[in-house]
Design a protein around this motif. Structure first.
Motif, PDB file in Angstrom:
ATOM      1  N   ARG A 131       0.860  -1.190   0.000  1.00  0.00           N
ATOM      2  CA  ARG A 131       0.000   0.000   0.000  1.00  0.00           C
ATOM      3  C   ARG A 131       0.893   1.234   0.000  1.00  0.00           C
ATOM      4  NH1 ARG A 131      -2.605   3.336   4.047  1.00  0.00           N
ATOM      5  NH2 ARG A 131      -1.616   2.076   5.680  1.00  0.00           N
ATOM      6  N   SER A 132       0.605   2.167  -0.885  1.00  0.00           N
ATOM      7  CA  SER A 132       1.440   3.359  -0.983  1.00  0.00           C
ATOM      8  C   SER A 132       0.599   4.573  -1.342  1.00  0.00           C
ATOM      9  CB  SER A 132       2.541   3.155  -2.027  1.00  0.00           C
ATOM     10  OG  SER A 132       1.985   2.832  -3.291  1.00  0.00           O
ATOM     11  N   THR A 133       1.203   5.737  -1.196  1.00  0.00           N
ATOM     12  CA  THR A 133       0.653   6.996  -1.675  1.00  0.00           C
ATOM     13  C   THR A 133       1.589   7.512  -2.751  1.00  0.00           C
ATOM     14  OG1 THR A 133      -0.407   7.571   0.423  1.00  0.00           O
ATOM     15  CG2 THR A 133       0.103   9.384  -1.068  1.00  0.00           C
ATOM     16  N   ASN A 272       9.119  11.922   1.831  1.00  0.00           N
ATOM     17  CA  ASN A 272       8.322  11.061   0.966  1.00  0.00           C
ATOM     18  C   ASN A 272       6.944  11.663   0.713  1.00  0.00           C
ATOM     19  OD1 ASN A 272       6.670  10.465   3.188  1.00  0.00           O
ATOM     20  ND2 ASN A 272       7.308   8.321   3.337  1.00  0.00           N
ATOM     21  N   ALA A 273       6.105  10.965  -0.017  1.00  0.00           N
ATOM     22  CA  ALA A 273       4.809  11.511  -0.430  1.00  0.00           C
ATOM     23  C   ALA A 273       3.865  11.761   0.734  1.00  0.00           C
ATOM     24  CB  ALA A 273       4.150  10.569  -1.436  1.00  0.00           C
ATOM     25  N   ALA A 274       4.113  11.125   1.862  1.00  0.00           N
ATOM     26  CA  ALA A 274       3.271  11.332   3.045  1.00  0.00           C
ATOM     27  C   ALA A 274       3.786  12.457   3.923  1.00  0.00           C
ATOM     28  CB  ALA A 274       3.182  10.037   3.846  1.00  0.00           C
ATOM     29  N   LEU A 304      12.897   1.144   4.122  1.00  0.00           N
ATOM     30  CA  LEU A 304      12.559   1.944   2.950  1.00  0.00           C
ATOM     31  C   LEU A 304      11.162   2.521   3.130  1.00  0.00           C
ATOM     32  CD1 LEU A 304      13.505   2.723   0.023  1.00  0.00           C
ATOM     33  CD2 LEU A 304      12.133   0.777  -0.752  1.00  0.00           C
ATOM     34  N   ILE A 305      11.049   3.849   3.069  1.00  0.00           N
ATOM     35  CA  ILE A 305       9.749   4.490   3.282  1.00  0.00           C
ATOM     36  C   ILE A 305       9.245   5.219   2.043  1.00  0.00           C
ATOM     37  CG2 ILE A 305      10.063   4.729   5.768  1.00  0.00           C
ATOM     38  CD1 ILE A 305      10.747   7.703   5.276  1.00  0.00           C
ATOM     39  N   GLY A 306      10.005   5.175   0.955  1.00  0.00           N
ATOM     40  CA  GLY A 306       9.517   5.815  -0.259  1.00  0.00           C
ATOM     41  C   GLY A 306      10.616   6.129  -1.248  1.00  0.00           C
ATOM     42  N   SER A 307      10.250   6.854  -2.267  1.00  0.00           N
ATOM     43  CA  SER A 307      11.196   7.269  -3.297  1.00  0.00           C
ATOM     44  C   SER A 307      10.665   8.537  -3.944  1.00  0.00           C
ATOM     45  CB  SER A 307      11.378   6.172  -4.351  1.00  0.00           C
ATOM     46  OG  SER A 307      10.136   5.872  -4.979  1.00  0.00           O
ATOM     47  N   ARG A 308      11.543   9.275  -4.593  1.00  0.00           N
ATOM     48  CA  ARG A 308      11.096  10.435  -5.335  1.00  0.00           C
ATOM     49  C   ARG A 308      12.092  10.744  -6.447  1.00  0.00           C
ATOM     50  NH1 ARG A 308      12.072  15.694  -1.248  1.00  0.00           N
ATOM     51  NH2 ARG A 308      14.354  15.542  -1.187  1.00  0.00           N
ATOM     52  N   SER A 309      11.627  11.528  -7.409  1.00  0.00           N
ATOM     53  CA  SER A 309      12.437  11.981  -8.527  1.00  0.00           C
ATOM     54  C   SER A 309      12.382  13.505  -8.513  1.00  0.00           C
ATOM     55  CB  SER A 309      11.855  11.433  -9.839  1.00  0.00           C
ATOM     56  OG  SER A 309      12.544  11.950 -10.941  1.00  0.00           O
ATOM     57  N   VAL A 310      13.551  14.160  -8.470  1.00  0.00           N
ATOM     58  CA  VAL A 310      13.620  15.602  -8.264  1.00  0.00           C
ATOM     59  C   VAL A 310      14.361  16.280  -9.414  1.00  0.00           C
ATOM     60  CG1 VAL A 310      14.338  17.435  -6.686  1.00  0.00           C
ATOM     61  CG2 VAL A 310      13.683  15.200  -5.774  1.00  0.00           C
ATOM     62  N   ALA A 311      13.773  17.347  -9.955  1.00  0.00           N
ATOM     63  CA  ALA A 311      14.433  18.133 -11.001  1.00  0.00           C
ATOM     64  C   ALA A 311      15.592  18.913 -10.397  1.00  0.00           C
ATOM     65  CB  ALA A 311      13.442  19.084 -11.662  1.00  0.00           C
ATOM     66  N   THR A 312      16.756  18.826 -11.024  1.00  0.00           N
ATOM     67  CA  THR A 312      17.929  19.543 -10.523  1.00  0.00           C
ATOM     68  C   THR A 312      18.296  20.738 -11.403  1.00  0.00           C
ATOM     69  OG1 THR A 312      19.427  18.082 -11.751  1.00  0.00           O
ATOM     70  CG2 THR A 312      18.872  17.462  -9.482  1.00  0.00           C
ATOM     71  N   LYS A 313      17.622  20.876 -12.537  1.00  0.00           N
ATOM     72  CA  LYS A 313      17.868  22.001 -13.438  1.00  0.00           C
ATOM     73  C   LYS A 313      16.556  22.687 -13.774  1.00  0.00           C
ATOM     74  CE  LYS A 313      21.892  19.908 -15.715  1.00  0.00           C
ATOM     75  NZ  LYS A 313      22.445  19.431 -17.018  1.00  0.00           N
ATOM     76  N   ALA A 314      16.576  24.002 -13.854  1.00  0.00           N
ATOM     77  CA  ALA A 314      15.381  24.759 -14.211  1.00  0.00           C
ATOM     78  C   ALA A 314      15.227  24.813 -15.727  1.00  0.00           C
ATOM     79  CB  ALA A 314      15.475  26.168 -13.653  1.00  0.00           C
ATOM     80  N   ALA A 328       5.220   7.154  -1.149  1.00  0.00           N
ATOM     81  CA  ALA A 328       5.394   6.796   0.258  1.00  0.00           C
ATOM     82  C   ALA A 328       4.905   5.370   0.429  1.00  0.00           C
ATOM     83  CB  ALA A 328       4.611   7.732   1.165  1.00  0.00           C
ATOM     84  N   VAL A 329       5.760   4.498   0.906  1.00  0.00           N
ATOM     85  CA  VAL A 329       5.365   3.117   1.189  1.00  0.00           C
ATOM     86  C   VAL A 329       4.742   3.085   2.569  1.00  0.00           C
ATOM     87  CG1 VAL A 329       6.139   0.740   1.428  1.00  0.00           C
ATOM     88  CG2 VAL A 329       7.244   2.239  -0.248  1.00  0.00           C
ATOM     89  N   LEU A 330       3.475   2.698   2.640  1.00  0.00           N
ATOM     90  CA  LEU A 330       2.723   2.733   3.892  1.00  0.00           C
ATOM     91  C   LEU A 330       2.566   1.364   4.535  1.00  0.00           C
ATOM     92  CD1 LEU A 330      -0.113   5.167   2.747  1.00  0.00           C
ATOM     93  CD2 LEU A 330       2.055   5.737   3.855  1.00  0.00           C
TER      94      LEU A 330
END
Length: 342
Positions: A131-133, A272-274, A304-314, A328-330
């Motif tokens: 279950r995740s968000t 994370n997403a939560a 492990l509670i989640g993951s994300r992808s982040v933009a590093t350049k504008a 977010a891993v719930l």
């Protein structure tokens, strides 16, 4: 196709299309049976194609339709930082927030993973429940790039890969969808399989795991300009952990192998997403085209509670620090039947 799914080069260079597609394909990695476009995307989830395909466009459409998130899809208030931004949606220090020490951190994570009770007495007829968000960014011509509404996702995955699974993700336009069973159950080394029995066949020593990770690169991608085998290996680590139950000895080997990948660093404060703060490991090089992957762990338990992808350049439509995908891993458990919750 309407303008909201157009991907103009001035806003999103081809490499970023490729990266975002990969993350959205992970979100729909367990594909509802019968959708040929999504099945094709699932078969290529390890790859970095040059342009976004139909399934990616469809995922973006869903993201746009879902709306912009200042609240979760269930109406709950989003975690908000001091600047008024949703904390899960923006990384304000993205280009100055990494440190060394990834090898030490990953070794500690591996030690915890080795002693995990996960997988004890698991039967072939059971299902892994996750279950995740999740949320993905809206991307398109004339559309402000922000995360769409957070929404819940539940999957039930066959332990041995021989039985259809189940996906419930109404916020993503999918609910009570039957998932195709593993196309090659029980085949050791089959790179797209993350069923528990397959994961038990993977290497349990650090060097052998690292060799296996590197061996799973796209056979046709060796000549891809700027391709980096270290980055490919790191991305594969995340894909294996994404929606699965990892056998303890394999998980320990996986984290220790990640520690030996050149260029992996620590993000001391990742969200994370939560809205839960943790510590992350990430890797960035030119092949990312301005987006970095993060695997987020609880600081105390190192789970492990989640993951994300982040933009590093504008770019014209993306601010550096914008979170392009978040999870977010719930809950993660083994249950006796699909549709059953722990």
């Amino acid at each position: 196709m309407n303008d909201t799914t157009s991907l103009p080069e001035k806003d999103l260079p081809p490499g970023r299309h490729r990266h975002l597609k990969e993350h959205l394909m992970r979100e729909i990695r367990q594909t509802p049976a019968g959708d040929e476009d999504q099945q094709a995307a699932r078969r290529t989830k390890w790859l970095r194609p040059a342009v976004a395909g139909p399934a990616f466009a469809g995922a973006l459409t869903l993201a746009v339709i879902a709306g912009i998130a200042v609240t979760g899809s269930d109406g709950s208030a989003a975690p908000v930082g001091k600047d008024g931004r949703a904390t899960y949606a923006f990384a304000p220090e993205v280009n100055g927030d990494t440190t060394g020490g990834a090898a030490e951190l990953l070794d500690r994570i591996a030690t915890v993973a080795a002693h995990s009770p996960a997988g004890n007495n698991v039967r072939d007829d059971q299902f892994v429940y996750i279950r995740s968000t999740v949320a993905a960014a809206t991307v398109g011509e004339g559309v402000e790039t922000k995360l769409a509404a957070l929404h819940g996702r539940e999957v039930w995955l066959s332990v041995d890969g021989t039985r259809p699974g189940l996906l419930r993700e109404p916020g993503g336009g999918l609910d009570n969808e039957e998932l195709e069973h593993d196309p090659a159950p029980g085949r050791p080394g089959y790179r797209e399989s993350t069923n528990y029995r397959h994961l038990q066949t993977l290497p349990t020593t650090t060097d052998a795991m690292l060799k296996w990770l590197r061996s799973q690169a796209d056979p046709g991608g060796s000549g891809d300009e700027g391709r980096n085998s270290d980055q490919d290996a790191f991305v594969r680590v995340g894909a294996l952990l994404d929606e699965s139950l990892m056998p303890p000895d394999v998980g320990a080997a996986l984290f220790r192998a990640a520690a030996k990948i050149r260029g992996v660093v620590v993000v001391p404060d990742a969200v994370n997403a939560a809205g839960r703060h943790g510590v992350a490991v990430t890797r960035y090089d030119a092949y990312n085209d301005g987006v970095r992957d993060e695997l987020i762990f609880d600081r105390k338990t190192l789970e492990l509670i989640g993951s994300r992808s982040v933009a590093t350049k504008a770019t014209d439509s993306i601010e550096a620090g914008q979170v392009m995908f978040t999870r977010a891993v719930l809950d993660r458990a083994v249950v006796d039947a699909k549709g059953q919750r722990p």
